[in-house]
Write a protein that holds these residues in place. Sequence first.
Motif, PDB file in Angstrom:
ATOM      1  N   GLY A   1       0.815  -1.215   0.000  1.00  0.00           N
ATOM      2  CA  GLY A   1       0.000   0.000   0.000  1.00  0.00           C
ATOM      3  C   GLY A   1       0.850   1.268   0.000  1.00  0.00           C
ATOM      4  O   GLY A   1       0.373   2.340  -0.388  1.00  0.00           O
ATOM      5  N   GLN A   2       2.110   1.162   0.429  1.00  0.00           N
ATOM      6  CA  GLN A   2       2.983   2.337   0.519  1.00  0.00           C
ATOM      7  C   GLN A   2       3.371   2.884  -0.861  1.00  0.00           C
ATOM      8  O   GLN A   2       3.130   4.051  -1.144  1.00  0.00           O
ATOM      9  CB  GLN A   2       4.217   2.000   1.360  1.00  0.00           C
TER      10      GLN A   2
ATOM     11  N   LEU B   1       1.889   2.217  -3.538  1.00  0.00           N
ATOM     12  CA  LEU B   1       0.614   2.533  -4.197  1.00  0.00           C
ATOM     13  C   LEU B   1       0.176   3.958  -3.846  1.00  0.00           C
ATOM     14  O   LEU B   1      -0.185   4.752  -4.717  1.00  0.00           O
ATOM     15  CB  LEU B   1      -0.444   1.523  -3.745  1.00  0.00           C
ATOM     16  N   ALA B   2       0.239   4.286  -2.540  1.00  0.00           N
ATOM     17  CA  ALA B   2      -0.170   5.624  -2.103  1.00  0.00           C
ATOM     18  C   ALA B   2       0.759   6.685  -2.685  1.00  0.00           C
ATOM     19  O   ALA B   2       0.317   7.754  -3.111  1.00  0.00           O
ATOM     20  CB  ALA B   2      -0.172   5.703  -0.579  1.00  0.00           C
ATOM     21  N   ALA B   3       2.052   6.375  -2.723  1.00  0.00           N
ATOM     22  CA  ALA B   3       3.019   7.345  -3.245  1.00  0.00           C
ATOM     23  C   ALA B   3       2.761   7.615  -4.729  1.00  0.00           C
ATOM     24  O   ALA B   3       2.764   8.764  -5.169  1.00  0.00           O
ATOM     25  CB  ALA B   3       4.446   6.826  -3.045  1.00  0.00           C
ATOM     26  N   ARG B   4       2.505   6.545  -5.479  1.00  0.00           N
ATOM     27  CA  ARG B   4       2.236   6.720  -6.911  1.00  0.00           C
ATOM     28  C   ARG B   4       0.948   7.487  -7.115  1.00  0.00           C
ATOM     29  O   ARG B   4       0.852   8.327  -8.008  1.00  0.00           O
ATOM     30  CB  ARG B   4       2.196   5.362  -7.602  1.00  0.00           C
ATOM     31  N   ALA B   5      -0.063   7.205  -6.274  1.00  0.00           N
ATOM     32  CA  ALA B   5      -1.336   7.915  -6.405  1.00  0.00           C
ATOM     33  C   ALA B   5      -1.146   9.419  -6.207  1.00  0.00           C
ATOM     34  O   ALA B   5      -1.898  10.219  -6.747  1.00  0.00           O
ATOM     35  CB  ALA B   5      -2.353   7.361  -5.412  1.00  0.00           C
ATOM     36  N   LEU B   6      -0.139   9.800  -5.425  1.00  0.00           N
ATOM     37  CA  LEU B   6       0.125  11.220  -5.195  1.00  0.00           C
ATOM     38  C   LEU B   6       0.918  11.851  -6.340  1.00  0.00           C
ATOM     39  O   LEU B   6       1.190  13.044  -6.326  1.00  0.00           O
ATOM     40  CB  LEU B   6       0.901  11.412  -3.891  1.00  0.00           C
TER      41      LEU B   6
ATOM     42  N   LEU C   1       4.057  10.694  -7.340  1.00  0.00           N
ATOM     43  CA  LEU C   1       5.501  10.480  -7.263  1.00  0.00           C
ATOM     44  C   LEU C   1       5.940   9.558  -8.398  1.00  0.00           C
ATOM     45  O   LEU C   1       5.236   8.601  -8.744  1.00  0.00           O
ATOM     46  CB  LEU C   1       5.893   9.854  -5.912  1.00  0.00           C
TER      47      LEU C   1
ATOM     48  N   GLN D   1      11.209   8.544  -7.240  1.00  0.00           N
ATOM     49  CA  GLN D   1      10.831   9.275  -6.017  1.00  0.00           C
ATOM     50  C   GLN D   1      10.153   8.349  -5.015  1.00  0.00           C
ATOM     51  O   GLN D   1      10.393   8.440  -3.810  1.00  0.00           O
ATOM     52  CB  GLN D   1       9.879  10.428  -6.374  1.00  0.00           C
TER      53      GLN D   1
ATOM     54  N   ARG E   1      11.910   8.162  -1.454  1.00  0.00           N
ATOM     55  CA  ARG E   1      11.239   8.865  -0.370  1.00  0.00           C
ATOM     56  C   ARG E   1      10.349   7.983   0.480  1.00  0.00           C
ATOM     57  O   ARG E   1      10.069   8.313   1.634  1.00  0.00           O
ATOM     58  CB  ARG E   1      10.402  10.032  -0.929  1.00  0.00           C
ATOM     59  N   VAL E   2       9.862   6.886  -0.080  1.00  0.00           N
ATOM     60  CA  VAL E   2       8.858   6.104   0.639  1.00  0.00           C
ATOM     61  C   VAL E   2       9.320   4.671   0.950  1.00  0.00           C
ATOM     62  O   VAL E   2       9.256   4.227   2.091  1.00  0.00           O
ATOM     63  CB  VAL E   2       7.520   6.090  -0.149  1.00  0.00           C
TER      64      VAL E   2
ATOM     65  N   PRO F   1      13.306   4.307   2.949  1.00  0.00           N
ATOM     66  CA  PRO F   1      13.352   4.602   4.387  1.00  0.00           C
ATOM     67  C   PRO F   1      12.696   3.514   5.244  1.00  0.00           C
ATOM     68  O   PRO F   1      13.170   3.213   6.335  1.00  0.00           O
ATOM     69  CB  PRO F   1      12.571   5.918   4.506  1.00  0.00           C
ATOM     70  N   GLN F   2      11.638   2.926   4.721  1.00  0.00           N
ATOM     71  CA  GLN F   2      10.967   1.875   5.486  1.00  0.00           C
ATOM     72  C   GLN F   2      11.738   0.562   5.427  1.00  0.00           C
ATOM     73  O   GLN F   2      11.732  -0.220   6.374  1.00  0.00           O
ATOM     74  CB  GLN F   2       9.533   1.695   4.978  1.00  0.00           C
TER      75      GLN F   2
END
Lengths: 248, 258
Positions: free
Chosen positions: A124-125, A127-132, A134, A138, A142-143, A146-147
Amino acid sequence: MNFDFSIFWNALTSLNYVSGAVLAILLAVLAMVLGTVLGFLIALARSSGKRWLVTLSGVYVGVFRGLPTLLILLLAWNAAPQLIPALRSEAYSPFVAALISLTLVQAAYMAEIIRSALLSVDAGQPLAARALGLTPVQTMIRVVIPQAIRIAIPPTGSELINTIKYTSLASVISLRELLTTAQSGVSTTFRYAEFYAAAAIYYLVIVTVVTVVQSQLERKFLWTSKDLPSASQPEPGTVTLDLKGTKA
Amino acid sequence: MIPSTIEPLLSVSDLAKSYGANEILKGVNFSIKAGEVKAILGASGSGKSTMLRLIALLERADRGEIVLAGRRLGVADRAGKDTAASERQLAHQRRDVGMVFQQFNLFPHMDALHNVALALTIVQKVRKHEALEAAAEMLNRVGLGNRSHKYPRELSGGQQQRVAIARALVLNPSVLLFDEPTSALDVELVGEVLKVMESLAADGMTMIVVTHEIGFAKRVADEVLMFDRGSIIEQADPETFFGSPAHERTRSFLSHVR
Ligand SMILES: Nc1ncnc2c1ncn2[C@@H]1O[C@H](COP(=O)(O)OP(=O)(O)O)[C@@H](O)[C@H]1O
Ligand SMILES: [Mg+2]
């Protein structure tokens, strides 16, 4: 023969041991840094979905995890220069040979650590970044990374400790790290216990420092606001009461 | 009310998607005008999330068209011909479509403020302090001005979802997609999220909301769509939809969720 404390102390505080320790740390840290970079590329190759890249990187990991590190050191120092004339130069020192060997080995282990860390980031991480909006790069930087780092810290700490201990294998190619230093002390005095004990102390101190740094780093990755200055004052009410409760 | 002569803001035609041999979406058609709210109902597995992911350009459709404000999404114009857009071009087109997920998907390594500000700085290239200001304002709007320095794990589910809404909203999308935004929440936290969504609708936001909240659909939606096995089988205003559903499957579905 009793343990002669003054021989031990002289060895412990000698410049030879200090420089042996510095060499071991330098070798281990460099091998880990380079091994992590190479390992990251191998991890990307392994999860690229391109068949030849997956196969190639799989073979790499299989070979360098499969061979004993000691054998790889001997191959790098003794066998490689027979096959590759360029390696017969002065520049190809025991340190360089050891660095290449340990880097190649650590890359294989780090590739597996990084691959499983990347895989364990929740789908989901990205996925959310691409939806924004990125871009893939990126999203990775950025997402996802780090995790993944948080997940990779404990096994990477273990690998760094392993690498520090593996530097002692480089004594067989006469790199003047800690064990070689101890051996040369032994060879003239036959005081095994004193010289080996001095080396042991250095390893234990180095590994303890690594462990402390690792737990500091893990605390940085807790991802709570607790370590912010504004939130560091004890809050009134239940929090304070709980603290008292645990101390009692 | 918006006059019906206005062009649709977003229209989807013959949208289809298969995973392997399973045809999950079987050529879906619908359109939404600016300021409208569509609620989508349907059993689990009927393809609702898949459709939202296609509209948000998170996956590529096998067939069909998505047109937003007159522009066809998912394709790039190359020498006068439409070709599949590259990942980078898709990333650019995604700016106009916001998405809110069932599981929130906040970034756990950033506090609420930076979750909201991230895409402003690195996608829209807004200056850092301006982005943080805009993010703080948006958190105020969802009622979380006093939680901006909390990390996701320190927030309740309802608060996390409101941050996620702020994160999508701050980019000023033309349409906002919600995929079961309250399904992962404890019942007592559902209300605060629905309240935020209602206020967005009242402010004229164009929204497509997949939900099981019948009350919300009745109050807020201009139209309700019924999904069944990859197709839209019924589409009506809430009064008709809930009052006298035409389709047998709709009736049976409604009798189960109520
Ligand atoms: N990435 C995927 N790969 C394979 N099957 C998928 C994938 N995503 C969804 N599906 C399948 O598609 C069907 C519809 O899923 P979904 O769109 O999530 O339905 P809904 O949101 O209505 O519950 C399900 O049977 C699901 O298993
Ligand atoms: Mg779904």
